[in-house]
Design an enzyme around this catalytic site. Structure first.
Site, PDB file in Angstrom:
ATOM      1  N   MET A   1      11.471  18.696  81.426  1.00 45.09           N
ATOM      2  CA  MET A   1      12.281  19.765  80.857  1.00 45.09           C
ATOM      3  C   MET A   1      11.585  21.109  80.811  1.00 45.09           C
ATOM      4  O   MET A   1      12.229  22.142  80.892  1.00 45.09           O
ATOM      5  CB  MET A   1      12.689  19.407  79.420  1.00 45.09           C
ATOM      6  N   ALA A   2      10.259  21.088  80.655  1.00 39.91           N
ATOM      7  CA  ALA A   2       9.559  22.338  80.377  1.00 39.91           C
ATOM      8  C   ALA A   2       8.133  22.295  80.908  1.00 39.91           C
ATOM      9  O   ALA A   2       7.592  21.237  81.219  1.00 39.91           O
ATOM     10  CB  ALA A   2       9.537  22.596  78.874  1.00 39.91           C
TER      11      ALA A   2
ATOM     12  N   LYS B   1       5.533  26.658  75.393  1.00 38.63           N
ATOM     13  CA  LYS B   1       6.405  25.745  76.141  1.00 38.63           C
ATOM     14  C   LYS B   1       7.576  26.557  76.673  1.00 38.63           C
ATOM     15  O   LYS B   1       8.338  27.159  75.909  1.00 38.63           O
ATOM     16  CB  LYS B   1       6.907  24.606  75.245  1.00 38.63           C
TER      17      LYS B   1
ATOM     18  N   LEU C   1      -0.710  24.461  81.654  1.00 40.00           N
ATOM     19  CA  LEU C   1      -1.509  23.412  81.021  1.00 40.00           C
ATOM     20  C   LEU C   1      -0.935  22.033  81.274  1.00 40.00           C
ATOM     21  O   LEU C   1      -1.671  21.058  81.421  1.00 40.00           O
ATOM     22  CB  LEU C   1      -1.605  23.653  79.510  1.00 40.00           C
ATOM     23  N   ALA C   2       0.383  21.943  81.296  1.00 35.96           N
ATOM     24  CA  ALA C   2       1.057  20.664  81.520  1.00 35.96           C
ATOM     25  C   ALA C   2       2.492  20.942  81.925  1.00 35.96           C
ATOM     26  O   ALA C   2       3.029  22.021  81.645  1.00 35.96           O
ATOM     27  CB  ALA C   2       1.021  19.809  80.253  1.00 35.96           C
TER      28      ALA C   2
ATOM     29  N   ASP D   1       9.275   9.585  70.150  1.00 40.40           N
ATOM     30  CA  ASP D   1       8.496   9.647  71.391  1.00 40.40           C
ATOM     31  C   ASP D   1       7.004   9.602  71.080  1.00 40.40           C
ATOM     32  O   ASP D   1       6.211  10.304  71.698  1.00 40.40           O
ATOM     33  CB  ASP D   1       8.856  10.912  72.175  1.00 40.40           C
TER      34      ASP D   1
END
Length: 286
Positions: free
Chosen positions: A37-38, A58, A32-33, A164
């Site tokens: 980092m992940a 994730k 999905l994205a 963030d």
């Protein structure tokens, strides 16, 4: 959220395209994205009697999963988010540590990040409706407030600061509910993984001056970042821009900030005041 081919998955049931990878009780399907980092995958929880549930997973990149600091970071994220129970925060459902795999299992939400909504509006030469912007940001602030008020098992404040807040981490669901996500760089009391000295956590255009200067941060840091997002959603462009990081830093610290109404006349004076208060460089003025 987006399918790997770029087509929107809003309003439709996301179905995996091929046999996925099995880790524990979960099957990982389409990406999905992906970030530094992940990678976030569409996933499915598989249980007895044919039970299944679509989730977002994730997965820490393998070379990071072997690093104790990064493993601690994602486990911290799960621990922090588990303490935040609120409609406007995407909940963490499970954590899986199996071999070199570290999985953070989250509720799957059909929707799009605010960043994509803003980009789509720019592409068509339009701005997002003011009432829609206010609804999105009000719900975002409710979610952040829930994070700021989170407490541990003994009732002590966790002092969570997201650090963030950005259009990429605000998910607008097709159900009309906005949710905050990605507490991967959040500051909180008692984190296992501590921030390395001298490192900046988050996205530069949304950082307040005190965070850039390495000063202590608190919930007002998130208020500032949310005000930047609100300004951008109202005006339809980024607030702090530059050819490089140094130029962006200079803008954040010194450049005058125009009133939203100076570029979008339909913005009211009261809304101008609210936005500019959130953008005050002095945290005490926010």
């Amino acid at each position: 959220m987006r399918a790997p081919n770029g087509e929107s998955m809003m309003g439709a049931v996301a179905e995996p395209k091929e046999q996925g990878r099995v880790v524990g009780r979960y099957v990982l399907f389409d990406e999905l994205a992906s970030g530094g980092m992940a990678t976030v995958h569409l996933g499915r929880l598989v249980g007895a009697g044919g039970f299944s549930r679509t989730v977002a997973i994730k997965r820490l990149h393998p070379h990071f999963a072997k690093d104790p600091d990064f493993r601690a970071m994602i486990l911290d994220e799960a621990r922090i988010v588990s303490r935040i129970q609120h409609t406007h925060v995407i909940p963490t459902l499970d954590v899986v540590a199996e071999g070199d795999d570290i999985l953070l299992v989250m509720e799957y939400v059909h929707g799009e990040p605010a960043a994509r909504l803003m980009r789509a509006a720019r592409t068509t030469g339009r701005r997002l409706p003011v009432h829609a912007v206010l609804t999105i940001m009000a719900q975002t602030l409710y979610g952040l407030h829930a994070a700021h008020e989170a407490r541990d098992d003994h009732g002590q404040p966790l002092n969570v600061v997201h650090r963030d807040v950005s259009p990429q981490n605000i998910l607008v669901g097709v159900d009309g509910v906005t949710r905050v996500l990605d507490f991967g760089v959040a500051k909180a009391a008692g984190r296992i993984q501590s921030t390395r000295d001298g490192s900046l956590k988050g996205k530069l255009p949304y950082m307040p001056p005190e965070q850039i200067r390495g000063e202590p941060v608190d919930r007002r840091t998130d208020v500032y970042a949310a005000a930047v997002v609100l300004w951008e959603m109202l005006v339809g462009r980024m607030l702090f821009r530059g050819e490089n990081d140094a130029a962006i830093l200079h803008s954040i610290l010194h450049a005058p900030v125009p009133l939203p109404s100076s570029e979008v006349p339909i913005v009211s004076g009261a809304l101008d005041h609210l936005v500019m208060r959130g953008l005050a460089r002095d945290p005490a003025q926010r």
